[in-house]
Design a protein around this motif. Structure first.
Motif, PDB file in Angstrom:
ATOM      1  N   LYS A   1       0.827  -1.215   0.000  1.00 10.63           N
ATOM      2  CA  LYS A   1       0.000   0.000   0.000  1.00 10.63           C
ATOM      3  C   LYS A   1       0.857   1.259   0.000  1.00 10.63           C
ATOM      4  O   LYS A   1       0.522   2.255  -0.639  1.00 10.63           O
ATOM      5  CB  LYS A   1      -0.934   0.008   1.219  1.00 10.63           C
ATOM      6  N   LEU A   2       1.941   1.205   0.748  1.00  8.96           N
ATOM      7  CA  LEU A   2       2.851   2.360   0.767  1.00  8.96           C
ATOM      8  C   LEU A   2       3.350   2.664  -0.646  1.00  8.96           C
ATOM      9  O   LEU A   2       3.390   3.814  -1.070  1.00  8.96           O
ATOM     10  CB  LEU A   2       4.063   2.085   1.665  1.00  8.96           C
TER      11      LEU A   2
ATOM     12  N   GLU B   1       2.059   1.714  -3.536  1.00  4.81           N
ATOM     13  CA  GLU B   1       0.967   2.091  -4.432  1.00  4.81           C
ATOM     14  C   GLU B   1       0.530   3.535  -4.162  1.00  4.81           C
ATOM     15  O   GLU B   1       0.314   4.323  -5.089  1.00  4.81           O
ATOM     16  CB  GLU B   1      -0.195   1.126  -4.168  1.00  4.81           C
ATOM     17  N   GLY B   2       0.444   3.869  -2.877  1.00  4.15           N
ATOM     18  CA  GLY B   2       0.042   5.223  -2.512  1.00  4.15           C
ATOM     19  C   GLY B   2       1.077   6.255  -2.929  1.00  4.15           C
ATOM     20  O   GLY B   2       0.732   7.326  -3.430  1.00  4.15           O
ATOM     21  N   ALA B   3       2.339   5.925  -2.755  1.00  2.00           N
ATOM     22  CA  ALA B   3       3.404   6.867  -3.142  1.00  2.00           C
ATOM     23  C   ALA B   3       3.382   7.098  -4.645  1.00  2.00           C
ATOM     24  O   ALA B   3       3.619   8.214  -5.122  1.00  2.00           O
ATOM     25  CB  ALA B   3       4.768   6.341  -2.692  1.00  2.00           C
TER      26      ALA B   3
ATOM     27  N   LEU C   1       0.678   6.792  -6.563  1.00  2.00           N
ATOM     28  CA  LEU C   1      -0.531   7.578  -6.828  1.00  2.00           C
ATOM     29  C   LEU C   1      -0.278   9.059  -6.557  1.00  2.00           C
ATOM     30  O   LEU C   1      -0.676   9.933  -7.329  1.00  2.00           O
ATOM     31  CB  LEU C   1      -1.657   7.046  -5.923  1.00  2.00           C
ATOM     32  N   MET C   2       0.422   9.329  -5.458  1.00  2.00           N
ATOM     33  CA  MET C   2       0.681  10.720  -5.073  1.00  2.00           C
ATOM     34  C   MET C   2       1.555  11.457  -6.078  1.00  2.00           C
ATOM     35  O   MET C   2       1.508  12.682  -6.170  1.00  2.00           O
ATOM     36  CB  MET C   2       1.347  10.764  -3.699  1.00  2.00           C
TER      37      MET C   2
END
Lengths: 476, 476, 476, 476
Positions: A298-299, A301-303, A305-306
């Motif tokens: 998740k880290l 994927e989120g990074a 996305l950001m």
């Protein structure tokens, strides 16, 4: 050479204490001790040869060949290049059950080249060295297998003995690939040992671990003229590591996460389109490692996305926590106490003290006791033996081959692994392995007890390797 | 009081330069100037009253009432509480086209209370103050509307005049709600002005802006005993702001992003379950603001994903960039030059110099020129007039009411807005608004040219407010 | 167009028009054009030879030798290995004043190997390539120097001509070391050019830049067993880059900061004791770059303080912003317009269009106009010519040698630099350099005007190189 | 050994069993139990009164007055407003040694108002509530002191008894100020208890803690028009928290750091000039907390250096880890087992089960056993009793007053503290305190043993309060 001169002295390990607390050692057990002594010169020569090769993970071509050739000469059936690794092999003798395996390692560590001297002095500047004592590990284990083979051949024991030449323990995890490919599946028990600064049967677990590669893919742009058209993979990487560090508050205190930044851009005037983090996740429980991995995905994927980049999280290797076997540890402990601690010459004692002085640590020499199997704490480090331990009961121990508290993965280990202190450890290790194997061949109840503990602790868990499908990462 | 004593002197604004470069001012134009002079006392009294009330955004109850009551007394039809805001109102007179609007503001700024003196000295410690000069703004605009109303009433002009009492410019953006609700839709042109340290017709755009609330929702846990069971909203918030700061390299240099941390946890021993960032995004182009907003939404979503929290991004308010109208700016510029710059008494000059000295800035007094409409750079600030400017051609100007280079949103503005320097500015503003309105009522070609430029620049764009549906955030 | 007509005829385009508005080209000027044409075959052969060598910065041994040998054969005095760089050299002819320098570059770029074809196809996979066209740069400049040398030798011009073989423009900045060591100090003027996608005299500045290495030194520890005893250099590095990104809001929009993470730890299970960031700081004003550097030093120091590590900030190289010389630009512009734009064959046009198609950019072929010296914006890139420009008036221009809008530092530049499109550019460059030099030798007033502008703009500033003392970083 | 001898007796729960394994309870001990029963109605009334007041830290004016007035009425000498806190007081009786203190708390928690009902239902919405049961704490302790006072008055015991009214346990730490000011210095022993979900003598330590305020001071600027002139205090704050999170890898796993962002800027369009982090540092060892504090100071200083702001780190409060006293725990344990666990009515049982159902936790009702003093783990929470425990032997225990596993600092605690379940706990607490005090008055050897353990564990350490010099932060 001093090493060969002291050889005679090495053979004088006696067995006094045994009688008091256990049945007297069987004839077979006496025989394996004698066998190791008989082949001591060969085994030490093999150790010194591998010490001199100092070949790192998956490059142990000459080291593996030396051991496999020796096994073949001594009458083992040898299968080379198993599990897709040119430097992995299995040497077998006998037939039927029980099938007992003994594992041996022989890979060196980059950059640790050192002479067999008590002050830091590289043998070949910049070259590898046996900073983990694996040159002792392989020959000792093979010596034990040879002792058992002789008894099977002589009809004194029934069953099969197998020596596993397991490469790349320091990197990649050779046993993990062998475990993945089922090479341990039909064993009844597997034995191994490890050089250390103390002597004791292992009765502690180690940490489960996964080794992951986290990659980010952005979009390059000229960093001075139109950075607004770029999407930086290194921005994503930095958010990812920020995320890891924020997450530290929200993981169990025993868990460990550590990383390096393996790729962080080429030249400043280009917005980086690639970034890579190399990350290890560990915990005493494999389930927790997997929970951490879910969060790390998740880290990433989120990074991504950001930062409008792409991410990829790839498991490179990993190992399960070690499944301890206290029944087996007691067998080993009894044999260690029977064989007794090593005694050292004045020259050896001086060598050990000199190393301790060089390292600014307490000058207490070599450990000279057999430590207890009680009260051992979980090792925060990880090992590919962990994987094997969920397939077959895995019994192990350590033998003091370096001065007390000497730094590990460092020159002192290379030094003592290349001279008589290491050689004495090698022989004690070989005898202990063989004696414990004899217990298991001769005493079905002992074997059954070991397996019963294993089955109970394992439960219905079915081992699944962390190492990915496909061939191991063989260097070119 | 000095303020009333100097009133006579305020009326002496002459109009010498006009004849040379433009048709002679019409009788109607002369009449509106006289009208403003005639009501000067009332307008200044209203200004001083509102200055003393110093009511901040959406709390301007007494200020709005003072203006609306005056308009009603003077014969306007007054509709109060428009667009869901108790302090917004519209005062109308006349019928038919053209319909010309004049906007007036009257909200104060928290914490800026100050006496009408040339050294810092709060009137009421901690209270609000007119640090943006809006006490002058509303009365001047209403004075201009009154002058036009008198001419319509007298049959000298045809059409409708509307005064818009627009609250909450400093916060929320009252005009944005009025624009959202269509209150400007049927206007032909709208006029406004603003206090400043210089006098000129506006021919520059301002930045488009959105004001967003970024919220994170985590899971509380005891920070000492089981932080691993918590998921921190503040972790998400920190990753979000990290993301904003990393993104700065990858936005156009002219774009602006700025934020505060509005909620970052209650007490340290609880893993925070709520966090809030208050963020403004600005650019000279609305399209770029929207592109930034898309990326900010990804930042929030990614930060939540990374921390296993939830995020919400809510637009609180925002305004479009101002659509300039150079045709209109030329009309205003011509009227400003006809009416001429303000002349100051020695006492006023000394007052201005004293303020500059107090602030450590160049002691040059008040600006005494009409600056050019050429070469004006886009204002990086934002205004709710921006929204109106995409619905109806919006013409504006600034009048010097504070010493050159005095800090804005600060005590010096409050000080001069409460004495004769501000009053003189008020009257010049009222005359300029009214004179420009006369041009548009009397000269259909001028009105047509203004609208043609507007239509061309606007193209097919249809205004859509950034402010969300539902009632404005009226304070309780 | 009208604007150029009113500029006193400077900008009239054809050689035919020259006679009307400017003195007719002198015999010397005609002679240098003929000289370039006479040596065209040699110059193109040199260019193709260097293109094939494709040697990167400070490794241009064969390239430099080819040029230096040619100069020597043609009668220049050649000094090799100047300013501590084996691949830097100066070729001189003549004596006395004026002394006019012409600079030539010849370094290639790693990884850009490409055939002289209109589709991407490496000549040698992974090898370097002339992605900035420097193979054309050196020979053209030397061809111009040769043309002047012939005239001096023939007694047609008085003074000295010097060719500067300036290596390592793409990295390190060879000219910066030559400038530091005073090699340009006695010049009256220096000329240079650069391949580009358009043809025009340079009348724009470039960004000043410093290239810094930011290093952190921590304390290693086992990341799993005692990370609390480690102090991570990568933690410091991450705080440093966080600091850079936070600082972005608080620097002028025109400033640029960009970095890569050059070292971020070795293996995850060791707390990293070393970390390195490679950072460039740029601004149109050198003073601002220096202000940024002061702040970056604080960032590094603070990050080290926060993490109990040590930091070091080292300037690796840097260059000053380019000091423009509009007087000189007008001279060059006049010569470019006299010589006229290049005409291309159908095959060349097709080659250019094919490259544009491959790159998905507008298929407009080669630029075929001389662009204006007016309205040029500061280049956000940086160049070591900037350093030279504060020592001696530095006049330059670009010649179209690649298709319009083709990506720079990329294979299309390598392709056209290795075939007739590049060759034609080379010859026009050589002629323009030589013709401009003739103006300066023949017309003391022109030289004086160029120097007067230089002296005025430079003021009392004394150049001090950003490159550190000591030898350049010659690769081993 | 005594421990094993008494162990058998520990398991026999009733007072009847006492006689067999321990000296029979003395007449004095019987008397104090009767005293508590005699005053039960008063004590419960006091408890209910304080429950209804629900006054938070340092605002416990009516609560403190109710207790102090009662003590005074009952014949204690009362000193009010001690240690600078209007709501702290000491009530004394008797003279000479031993001097035994009993502490009582009475502060409530904001926002927890709740009726004495088994479903969530605020008494006064938004008001405070006794979510930690301190309304029971104060009256029970005072009831115990009163029982002792009666015996001293009757000449049955010799020495002095002191009730300490200790405010602000939930915030600030009233005892820390009283400890700082020496108010416990002459005590021989101090006793206290605490409401809980289980009943047992305390034999575990708690974490040492410091509560710090980290502030940053920057320079404001307009965030849209000249952010480059601003230096953001929030940038510093963000670097500081980044630093805290990076540091997490490099602290011992048992340490805790947690923070909130207490001030992060006012409005987005101003570069923030002020930022505040509220941070708690904890560890089981005070020395480690202090080592963390040293590092936190560097974090703040470094973050300020990086951002050209100023920092300030201020200790607000803090407490030492609790010094356990196993000798004392055994005394209490014996008395608890003599007095026996509480028995509940069916209605009370149903009340407890209903609360558990509401909270989705195991419906097991109230704990009905005396738990062991063996095997208690260190509490990661902190208490101001920790400070006291380094000045005087501090003995404590918990009494079940809430259903098993009910959430703490939550409405269920308020509910049962306001009805018979809590009242029963109050009485058992009072009796246990008084009985243990009787042991210490009557048996000099017991007192001496308690003090001997204290002196041995404390060693030469001299208590120094974390709370700063100067008055406590009394709210206005």
């Amino acid at each position: 050479m001093m090493r060969t001169i002291t050889l005679a002295g090495l053979l004088l390990i006696t067995a006094g204490a045994w009688a008091q607390s256990a049945p007297p050692p069987s004839a077979a057990k006496q025989a394996v001790v004698q066998s190791v002594d008989r082949h001591a010169k060969d085994l030490i020569a093999l150790s010194d040869e591998i010490w001199a090769y100092a070949e790192p993970a998956l490059r142990e071509h000459r080291s593996a060949k030396a051991l496999a050739d020796y096994a073949q000469r001594k009458g083992f059936r040898v299968e080379r290049g198993v599990a897709g690794m040119p430097t992995a092999f299995i040497a077998s003798y006998g037939s039927g059950r029980p099938i007992i395996g003994i594992m041996g390692e022989y890979d060196a560590l980059p950059g640790l080249s050192q002479k067999a001297e008590s002050a830091k002095s590289p043998l070949v500047a910049g070259a590898a060295g046996h900073g983990c004592g694996h040159n002792l590990f392989g020959p000792a284990s093979l010596g034990a297998a040879l002792a058992i083979k002789e008894l099977i051949q002589a009809g004194k024991l029934q069953g099969t003995v197998r020596f596993y030449g397991t490469p790349a323990e320091e990197d990649v995890g050779g046993k993990s690939y062998m475990a993945r490919d089922g090479l341990f599946n039909d064993l009844d028990v597997v034995l191994s040992w490890h050089p250390d600064d103390r002597t004791r049967a292992d009765n502690m677990s180690s940490y489960a671990m996964v080794d992951v590669r986290v990659e980010f893919y952005g979009k390059a742009a000229h960093a001075a003229s139109d950075p607004w058209n770029g999407r930086s993979a290194v921005d994503a990487l930095e958010l990812f590591t920020d995320g890891v560090n924020l997450m530290r508050e929200h993981i169990r205190p025993r868990s460990r996460m550590h990383y390096t930044i393996a790729a962080g851009g080429d030249v400043p005037n280009v917005v980086p389109e690639y970034g890579k983090v190399w990350l290890w996740l560990r915990d005493s429980q494999r389930s927790e490692v997997e929970a951490l991995l879910v969060r790390v995905r998740k880290l990433a994927e989120g990074a991504a996305l950001m930062t409008e980049t792409k991410s990829a999280v790839t498991i490179q290797t990993g190992s399960w926590e070690l499944l301890t076997n206290t029944t087996g540890a007691r067998l080993i402990d009894r044999n260690l106490r029977w064989l007794g601690p090593i005694t050292y010459t004045d020259a050896e004692k001086a060598f050990a003290l000199a190393i301790q002085k060089e390292n600014g640590i307490s000058e207490v020499g070599m450990s000279d006791v057999i430590e207890s199997i009680e009260g051992q704490e979980t090792e925060t480090g990880s090992t590919d033996v962990g994987d094997v331990s969920w397939i077959v009961p895995s019994l192990g121990f350590t033998i003091a081959t370096v001065p007390k508290d000497a730094p590990w993965h460092a020159w002192p280990v290379v030094a003592t692994s290349g001279m008589s202190i290491g050689h004495k450890g090698l022989l004690l290790a070989a005898k202990t392995l063989a004696a414990t194997a004899v217990d298991l061949y001769e005493d079905p109840a002992a074997l059954q007890a070991v397996r019963a503990e294993f089955e109970k602790k394992k439960g219905s868990t079915v081992f699944q390797a962390y190492v990915p499908p496909g061939p191991p990462p063989i260097p070119k």
